[in-house]
Motif scaffolding. Structure first.
Motif, PDB file in Angstrom:
ATOM      1  N   GLY A 179      13.006  49.025 -65.026  1.00 22.22           N
ATOM      2  CA  GLY A 179      13.683  47.816 -64.562  1.00 22.22           C
ATOM      3  C   GLY A 179      13.275  46.578 -65.306  1.00 22.22           C
ATOM      4  N   LYS A 180      12.466  46.754 -66.369  1.00 15.47           N
ATOM      5  CA  LYS A 180      11.964  45.644 -67.182  1.00 15.47           C
ATOM      6  C   LYS A 180      11.158  44.640 -66.348  1.00 15.47           C
ATOM      7  N   LEU A 181      10.421  45.161 -65.379  1.00 15.15           N
ATOM      8  CA  LEU A 181       9.607  44.317 -64.517  1.00 15.15           C
ATOM      9  C   LEU A 181       8.122  44.518 -64.804  1.00 15.15           C
ATOM     10  N   ARG A 182       7.327  43.508 -64.509  1.00 16.30           N
ATOM     11  CA  ARG A 182       5.886  43.552 -64.778  1.00 16.30           C
ATOM     12  C   ARG A 182       5.132  44.071 -63.551  1.00 16.30           C
ATOM     13  N   TRP A 183       5.218  45.360 -63.344  1.00 16.49           N
ATOM     14  CA  TRP A 183       4.603  45.975 -62.177  1.00 16.49           C
ATOM     15  C   TRP A 183       3.082  45.819 -62.184  1.00 16.49           C
ATOM     16  N   LYS A 184       2.464  45.987 -63.348  1.00 12.53           N
ATOM     17  CA  LYS A 184       1.005  45.926 -63.420  1.00 12.53           C
ATOM     18  C   LYS A 184       0.487  44.511 -63.176  1.00 12.53           C
ATOM     19  N   ASP A 185       1.240  43.513 -63.608  1.00 12.56           N
ATOM     20  CA  ASP A 185       0.801  42.152 -63.323  1.00 12.56           C
ATOM     21  C   ASP A 185       0.972  41.855 -61.842  1.00 12.56           C
ATOM     22  N   GLY A 186       1.963  42.492 -61.217  1.00 16.21           N
ATOM     23  CA  GLY A 186       2.109  42.358 -59.774  1.00 16.21           C
ATOM     24  C   GLY A 186       0.891  42.882 -59.039  1.00 16.21           C
ATOM     25  N   VAL A 187       0.348  44.016 -59.512  1.00 21.13           N
ATOM     26  CA  VAL A 187      -0.874  44.571 -58.921  1.00 21.13           C
ATOM     27  C   VAL A 187      -2.038  43.609 -59.119  1.00 21.13           C
ATOM     28  N   ARG A 188      -2.128  43.022 -60.312  1.00 20.36           N
ATOM     29  CA  ARG A 188      -3.209  42.066 -60.586  1.00 20.36           C
ATOM     30  C   ARG A 188      -3.162  40.905 -59.597  1.00 20.36           C
ATOM     31  N   ARG A 189      -1.986  40.401 -59.354  1.00 17.82           N
ATOM     32  CA  ARG A 189      -1.837  39.267 -58.441  1.00 17.82           C
ATOM     33  C   ARG A 189      -2.101  39.677 -56.987  1.00 17.82           C
ATOM     34  N   ALA A 190      -1.634  40.873 -56.616  1.00 19.68           N
ATOM     35  CA  ALA A 190      -1.869  41.355 -55.246  1.00 19.68           C
ATOM     36  C   ALA A 190      -3.360  41.585 -55.003  1.00 19.68           C
ATOM     37  N   ARG A 191      -4.044  42.137 -56.000  1.00 17.84           N
ATOM     38  CA  ARG A 191      -5.476  42.385 -55.856  1.00 17.84           C
ATOM     39  C   ARG A 191      -6.235  41.063 -55.743  1.00 17.84           C
ATOM     40  N   TRP A 192      -5.818  40.071 -56.532  1.00 20.72           N
ATOM     41  CA  TRP A 192      -6.476  38.762 -56.437  1.00 20.72           C
ATOM     42  C   TRP A 192      -6.292  38.162 -55.041  1.00 20.72           C
ATOM     43  N   ALA A 193      -5.104  38.311 -54.478  1.00 22.80           N
ATOM     44  CA  ALA A 193      -4.834  37.744 -53.156  1.00 22.80           C
ATOM     45  C   ALA A 193      -5.793  38.307 -52.115  1.00 22.80           C
ATOM     46  N   ILE A 194      -6.116  39.603 -52.242  1.00 22.13           N
ATOM     47  CA  ILE A 194      -7.046  40.225 -51.296  1.00 22.13           C
ATOM     48  C   ILE A 194      -8.475  39.803 -51.596  1.00 22.13           C
TER      49      ILE A 194
END
Length: 240
Positions: free
Chosen positions: A203-218
């Motif tokens: 889908g041309k989306l940045r899934w791994k950067d999404g994980v990085r941001r989600a992990r930072w939020a926690i």
């Protein structure tokens, strides 16, 4: 929906309300992006089209290959994404901020068009390991599930915990679909290295950067703080 909840419980089998629930939202007009899960693959395109008809512009309908209504941590997940792009047939001003532009022509071409794209994702697209669904199954008691949630939000779970990975994947997907990851810099706050993961996946989306941001939020405590603000606002809205 709350008025029919007791009846649904007494019936003991699935009804049309199981399908309407994910599409019925009291703050529909204020939702910028959303993820909707369906428990049957055949419902994916139908729900995506329903979201499109409701004027949603950013959204993702998901169905794990196990007929799971979430992004699966065990294998592939079918996805149907709503994507908004400029309409080449639009004849209005290029500047969307131009409030002087109006038209009485109801058949005039819209500025943007929303299309539906389909693809599949799997844990490796998020940079995460696969886990059996049995490892993320809910506990037998609500109190047990609540404790797991709070341990997660307090950053007390191991980094490779299956439940944590499950939550990271689904949260990352929302960040990616919402466009939060579509930037080349990052300054979320203390503990954020600022190193954006530019790699794109299905889908041309940045899934791994999404994980990085989600992990930072926690890890930063912001996820827990958001829950506490939500609880406070809910109690205030309910009144004495």
């Amino acid at each position: 929906m709350k008025h029919v909840a007791p009846i649904r419980k007494d019936l003991g089998f699935r009804t049309i309300f199981n399908l309407l629930g994910p599409l019925a939202n009291p703050i529909e007009g204020d939702i910028e992006a959303r993820i909707v899960g369906v428990a049957e693959t055949s419902l994916g395109p139908i729900f995506a089209e329903a979201l499109k008809l409701s004027k949603a512009k950013k959204g993702l309908v998901v169905c794990g290959e196990e007929q799971l209504d979430e992004i699966s941590c065990a294998g592939k997940t079918n996805c149907w994404r709503l994507v908004e792009r400029p309409n080449p047939a639009f004849n209005g001003p290029k500047d969307e901020a131009d409030e002087e532009f109006t038209t009485s022509d109801e058949e005039a071409e819209p500025r943007n068009l929303v299309s539906i794209e389909s693809f599949t994702v799997q844990p490796s697209d998020f940079g995460l390991q696969s886990h059996k669904l049995s490892e993320v199954s809910p506990g037998s008691r609500p109190e047990e599930n609540a404790e797991t949630l709070m341990r997660l939000l307090r950053n007390e779970l191991p980094k490779d915990n299956p439940v944590l990975d499950f939550v990271l994947m689904n949260t990352a997907a929302l960040f990616a679909v919402a466009g939060v990851c579509d930037v080349d810099s990052s300054d979320m706050g203390h503990g954020d290295s600022g190193e954006v993961i530019l790699e794109t996946g299905p889908g041309k989306l940045r899934w791994k950067d999404g994980v990085r941001r989600a992990r930072w939020a926690i890890e930063s405590g912001q996820a827990l703080a958001s829950l506490e603000r939500y609880i406070e606002a809910s109690h205030a809205a309910a009144g004495p």
